[in-house]
Each structure stands twice: as C-alpha cells, then as structure tokens.
Write a protein that holds these residues in place. Sequence first.
Motif, PDB file in Angstrom:
ATOM      1  N   ASP A   1       0.862  -1.177   0.000  1.00  0.00           N
ATOM      2  CA  ASP A   1       0.000   0.000   0.000  1.00  0.00           C
ATOM      3  C   ASP A   1       0.901   1.229   0.000  1.00  0.00           C
ATOM      4  OD1 ASP A   1      -1.646   2.156   0.617  1.00  0.00           O
ATOM      5  OD2 ASP A   1      -2.965   0.974   1.898  1.00  0.00           O
ATOM      6  N   ALA A   2       0.975   1.914  -1.141  1.00  0.00           N
ATOM      7  CA  ALA A   2       1.893   3.048  -1.265  1.00  0.00           C
ATOM      8  C   ALA A   2       1.510   4.194  -0.338  1.00  0.00           C
ATOM      9  CB  ALA A   2       1.926   3.529  -2.717  1.00  0.00           C
ATOM     10  N   ARG A   3       0.241   4.319  -0.012  1.00  0.00           N
ATOM     11  CA  ARG A   3      -0.187   5.435   0.851  1.00  0.00           C
ATOM     12  C   ARG A   3       0.243   5.217   2.302  1.00  0.00           C
ATOM     13  NH1 ARG A   3      -5.792   8.204  -1.027  1.00  0.00           N
ATOM     14  NH2 ARG A   3      -5.221   8.473  -3.208  1.00  0.00           N
ATOM     15  N   VAL A   4       0.252   3.961   2.708  1.00  0.00           N
ATOM     16  CA  VAL A   4       0.649   3.639   4.082  1.00  0.00           C
ATOM     17  C   VAL A   4       2.159   3.530   4.195  1.00  0.00           C
ATOM     18  CG1 VAL A   4       0.493   1.858   5.877  1.00  0.00           C
ATOM     19  CG2 VAL A   4      -1.537   2.472   4.548  1.00  0.00           C
ATOM     20  N   GLY A   5       2.802   3.094   3.102  1.00  0.00           N
ATOM     21  CA  GLY A   5       4.237   2.888   3.139  1.00  0.00           C
ATOM     22  C   GLY A   5       4.583   1.479   3.599  1.00  0.00           C
ATOM     23  N   ILE A   6       5.837   1.229   3.870  1.00  0.00           N
ATOM     24  CA  ILE A   6       6.294  -0.094   4.276  1.00  0.00           C
ATOM     25  C   ILE A   6       6.027  -0.292   5.766  1.00  0.00           C
ATOM     26  CG2 ILE A   6       8.271  -1.660   4.432  1.00  0.00           C
ATOM     27  CD1 ILE A   6       7.299  -1.056   1.603  1.00  0.00           C
ATOM     28  N   LEU A   7       5.316  -1.365   6.082  1.00  0.00           N
ATOM     29  CA  LEU A   7       5.044  -1.737   7.463  1.00  0.00           C
ATOM     30  C   LEU A   7       5.950  -2.909   7.854  1.00  0.00           C
ATOM     31  CD1 LEU A   7       1.135  -1.591   7.665  1.00  0.00           C
ATOM     32  CD2 LEU A   7       2.805   0.190   8.203  1.00  0.00           C
ATOM     33  N   PRO A   8       6.171  -3.112   9.165  1.00  0.00           N
ATOM     34  CA  PRO A   8       6.993  -4.260   9.593  1.00  0.00           C
ATOM     35  C   PRO A   8       6.489  -5.589   9.035  1.00  0.00           C
ATOM     36  CG  PRO A   8       6.614  -2.777  11.426  1.00  0.00           C
ATOM     37  CD  PRO A   8       5.787  -2.255  10.298  1.00  0.00           C
ATOM     38  N   ALA A   9       5.146  -5.710   8.847  1.00  0.00           N
ATOM     39  CA  ALA A   9       4.579  -6.970   8.347  1.00  0.00           C
ATOM     40  C   ALA A   9       4.980  -7.249   6.904  1.00  0.00           C
ATOM     41  CB  ALA A   9       3.054  -6.931   8.452  1.00  0.00           C
ATOM     42  N   ASP A  10       5.359  -6.211   6.149  1.00  0.00           N
ATOM     43  CA  ASP A  10       5.742  -6.420   4.746  1.00  0.00           C
ATOM     44  C   ASP A  10       7.077  -7.144   4.616  1.00  0.00           C
ATOM     45  OD1 ASP A  10       3.618  -5.117   3.229  1.00  0.00           O
ATOM     46  OD2 ASP A  10       4.335  -3.244   4.105  1.00  0.00           O
ATOM     47  N   ARG A  11       8.002  -6.916   5.573  1.00  0.00           N
ATOM     48  CA  ARG A  11       9.381  -7.374   5.390  1.00  0.00           C
ATOM     49  C   ARG A  11       9.546  -8.898   5.414  1.00  0.00           C
ATOM     50  NH1 ARG A  11      12.361  -2.990   4.887  1.00  0.00           N
ATOM     51  NH2 ARG A  11      11.558  -1.028   5.739  1.00  0.00           N
ATOM     52  N   PRO A  12       8.948  -9.609   6.406  1.00  0.00           N
ATOM     53  CA  PRO A  12       9.144 -11.075   6.362  1.00  0.00           C
ATOM     54  C   PRO A  12       8.551 -11.723   5.112  1.00  0.00           C
ATOM     55  CG  PRO A  12       7.528 -10.453   8.045  1.00  0.00           C
ATOM     56  CD  PRO A  12       8.202  -9.204   7.594  1.00  0.00           C
ATOM     57  N   PHE A  13       7.499 -11.134   4.577  1.00  0.00           N
ATOM     58  CA  PHE A  13       6.885 -11.725   3.394  1.00  0.00           C
ATOM     59  C   PHE A  13       7.637 -11.350   2.120  1.00  0.00           C
ATOM     60  CE2 PHE A  13       3.365 -11.321   6.502  1.00  0.00           C
ATOM     61  CZ  PHE A  13       3.325 -12.666   6.810  1.00  0.00           C
ATOM     62  N   ALA A  14       8.287 -10.193   2.158  1.00  0.00           N
ATOM     63  CA  ALA A  14       9.183  -9.860   1.044  1.00  0.00           C
ATOM     64  C   ALA A  14      10.331 -10.868   1.012  1.00  0.00           C
ATOM     65  CB  ALA A  14       9.713  -8.441   1.210  1.00  0.00           C
ATOM     66  N   GLU A  15      10.806 -11.264   2.193  1.00  0.00           N
ATOM     67  CA  GLU A  15      11.860 -12.277   2.276  1.00  0.00           C
ATOM     68  C   GLU A  15      11.364 -13.633   1.769  1.00  0.00           C
ATOM     69  OE1 GLU A  15      15.482 -13.952   2.803  1.00  0.00           O
ATOM     70  OE2 GLU A  15      14.961 -11.814   2.891  1.00  0.00           O
ATOM     71  N   LEU A  16      10.077 -13.950   2.069  1.00  0.00           N
ATOM     72  CA  LEU A  16       9.478 -15.211   1.626  1.00  0.00           C
ATOM     73  C   LEU A  16       9.458 -15.300   0.106  1.00  0.00           C
ATOM     74  CD1 LEU A  16       7.805 -17.820   2.288  1.00  0.00           C
ATOM     75  CD2 LEU A  16       5.773 -16.384   2.119  1.00  0.00           C
ATOM     76  N   VAL A  17       9.006 -14.247  -0.582  1.00  0.00           N
ATOM     77  CA  VAL A  17       8.944 -14.301  -2.048  1.00  0.00           C
ATOM     78  C   VAL A  17      10.338 -14.253  -2.653  1.00  0.00           C
ATOM     79  CG1 VAL A  17       6.619 -13.326  -2.150  1.00  0.00           C
ATOM     80  CG2 VAL A  17       8.581 -11.797  -2.285  1.00  0.00           C
ATOM     81  N   ARG A  18      11.279 -13.598  -1.967  1.00  0.00           N
ATOM     82  CA  ARG A  18      12.646 -13.562  -2.479  1.00  0.00           C
ATOM     83  C   ARG A  18      13.266 -14.963  -2.433  1.00  0.00           C
ATOM     84  NH1 ARG A  18      14.679 -10.430   1.021  1.00  0.00           N
ATOM     85  NH2 ARG A  18      14.202  -8.443   0.028  1.00  0.00           N
TER      86      ARG A  18
END
Length: 449
Positions: A91-108
Amino acid sequence: MTPTVAIVGRPNVGKSTLFNRLVGKKLALVDDRPGVTRDRREGEARLGDLEFRVVDTAGLEESTEESLLGRMRAQTEAAIGDADVILFVIDARVGILPADRPFAELVRRSGKPVILIANKAEGGAGLAGAYEAYSLGLGEPVPLSAEHGEGMADLFEALMPYFPEPGDETEDEEEEPGKPLQVAIVGRPNAGKSTLVNRMLGEERLLTGPEAGITRDSISLDWTWRGRPFKLFDTAGLRKRARVEDKLEKLSVADALRAVRFAEVVVVLLDATIPFEKQDLSIVDLVEQEGRALVIGLNKWDLVADQPGLLKELKEKAARLLPQVKGAPVVPLSGLAGSGIDNLMKAVVQVHETWNRRIPTARLNQWLAEAIETNPPPAVSGRRIKIRYMTQVKARPPHFAIFGNQLDALPKSYTRYLVNGIREAFDLPGVPIRVSLRMGKNPFDRDRK
C-alpha cells in the motif's frame, strides 16, 4: 503453456482489486476491511497482448500452522510455488510496514521473478511510499492504482520480459474435447463443500476447517473425471436470509447465487447427521426456481452409516419434502473419507443428460391423449376445458407448451397432474419441468382455417 502470475502481499493492500482489473470482471469480493480473500482464486487475465493465468491470494500474516490464518498462509505459499511470476503488492499510501518485510523475504527465497507493485498511488499520492519500497530489496517498484487503472502500462512493461515472444509457444498441448460440464456445490455453512472439492481434486486446494463460513468467494476449478472435463464451483454457505446482516456475507451469498445461475447441475450438499433442515429445503427450492438440474449429496455419511435403513428413509423423506424435483438422486458420500464420489459424479452426468432431453412430439401427444382420457380436465361454467395439443419448446430444463381453450381456468392441481405424469412417463427425475398454457388453434394443424 500459459504463464501463471500470483498476486501476494499483506491484507488490504488491494490484491483483489488488481485481480479484478486484470481479468476485466468483478470476480473477487472486495471490501475495505482486511482479510476478505481466503481461498486462492484463479482467472484468465489479459494486459495488452499478454495473456496469462492470474491467482488472487489471501493476505500474508504471521500465525500458527493450525489456525485459520495459518491455513490461509499455506494456500498463499502454494500459489507462490506454482507461479511463474509474483506480483508483490504494498500500500503506497501507508508505506512499508513491519509486516511487509518477512513476506518480502518469503517471495525472495522462492527464487521466482518478483515485480514490486506500489498500489493506491493514484495522483502521485503514494509516491513517498513507492520510494520507501526500494528498502525491501525487490527492485524498482511499479506505482499504480488498481482501482482507477493508472499505471497498467508500466505493469505491462514490467511483465513483458517474463513472457515468451509471439510464436515461441509450444503447440503440443491439445484442447480437451467437449465443453466442461459446470457443477456448483452449495449448501448450509459447514456442510463440507470445500472438503469434498479438495478430495475430488486430490489436493488441499481450498481452505477447510471446523469453523463455519470459511469460504467467501465462489471458486471455480477445472477438473477431469473419467476423461470428461468439469468446472466445479465451491460456494459460500447459505444461511437463512434473516440471519445474513454482515455486508461481506451478503456479498458472499450473492456470489454463491450467481454460481447457481451459471451452473448446469447443482449439488446441494446436506449434513447427513442433520439432513433436510428448513434451510436445505429453501436451497433446493432456489435451485428449482433457477431451472438447474439437481443432485442431493448426503455428506458425512461415514458418521451415520451404521444406522440400518437410514438411506431408504432419507430418500422417502426427499420425495415427500421435495415434490417439485421428485426423483432427484440422493447420494450418500463422505468428502473427508473420499467415499461415494464416483456415485455422485455418475448421478451428476445422468441428471445432466435428463436436463438436456428432448421428447418427440408424437410420443408427447400420445401420452397426453391417454392422460386426458384417464383424468379429463374439469368443466368451467358448464363448458369443459379442452386440451388439444402439446409440444416441447425447449430443454435445459424441459419446457412444454400445452394448447387448448379456456386454459386460463385450468386448476393448478390439474397442471401438477400433467407435470407429474410427464416426469413419470418420460423418466425426468431431479429436473425442474416448466409448462406454458397457450390458448388458440393448434399451430401444427394445417387443415384448420
């Protein structure tokens, strides 16, 4: 082979809105609250000249494996494993939340190509959040607005490198012969619809569990049984209308009803431990009103199979409570144990053939003459109603036109007598029968002037 693109991300970032945008239809339920999507939903998408299969997934959340959220996460991870390209949405309006990071690692870690989507960036409002997305290490974000269709050209350019050039596609895949038979599986919440579909597919494709009302979207799935293609629709549980107050549940119910209208055969799944509740009868009535062919499935039969004579008793109960679809197949089965599925599909194929049946006019009128002789229509004001002729005007479901005079005064009881006679004489169990009464001369009698 058509590439598969999975849309993933935490809840409420607009994944389902993007899915609907790509398939060009409002297939996925969308609401402001997070966590609306639970099952994987697939659709045929087109963006420019790119054609691909797109998969909408549940929002990624940290949770235990046994919980509903954990099972939703497992479905999303399965979609990542099957995908050729992953669209990771923030969500670009909210920005990066802590919850985004572990899942970014999952897809990576999946090793699949990942395109970072900064959604809700309409009018430049989310540009700051889009720039912040660089910190996820997934490359340059694509700012877009799924709701307003902005930025789709940029998404097209980002997807292009992962698609074969025109003419590179292999030609070794042959299209399965025949159009898929469309089968909707409906019933009350917790009747075991998703468990049954999973067993038919041979994989945990849909979320299941002891919680009632897990399924929200009507999910369509391709399946082959004995060489014949089917399209199965798993639907949300249908509760009594008075109890449906939540907006999201209303959307789910509307989606289930739409699946019934598009289906050819509807399997109404009952809980064999508490069959023929009032809501079950209402669902069957709905199927009849929509003109669909009907099969009644008695699920969880393994829990009551030790009761002698129960199946015969329930079949008699179905005939008594559901005269409008008299003779509908009643099939005992267990989605959990995997028993009775072959018998269920045999009933589906048989009732579909019945639903499509056409009866020759000569046979119809021969039967009609005998039926009238056995039980003549009543007289109105001293003048007897005359029924002269009958023909089938269409199938799917069988629809008959009766010609005569004073038919507007024909009692409903006599029309029921004719419908029941047609059903029995021409072996039309389990399908709705429509009758139109038409007054005037016999259109097939050329000698009349």
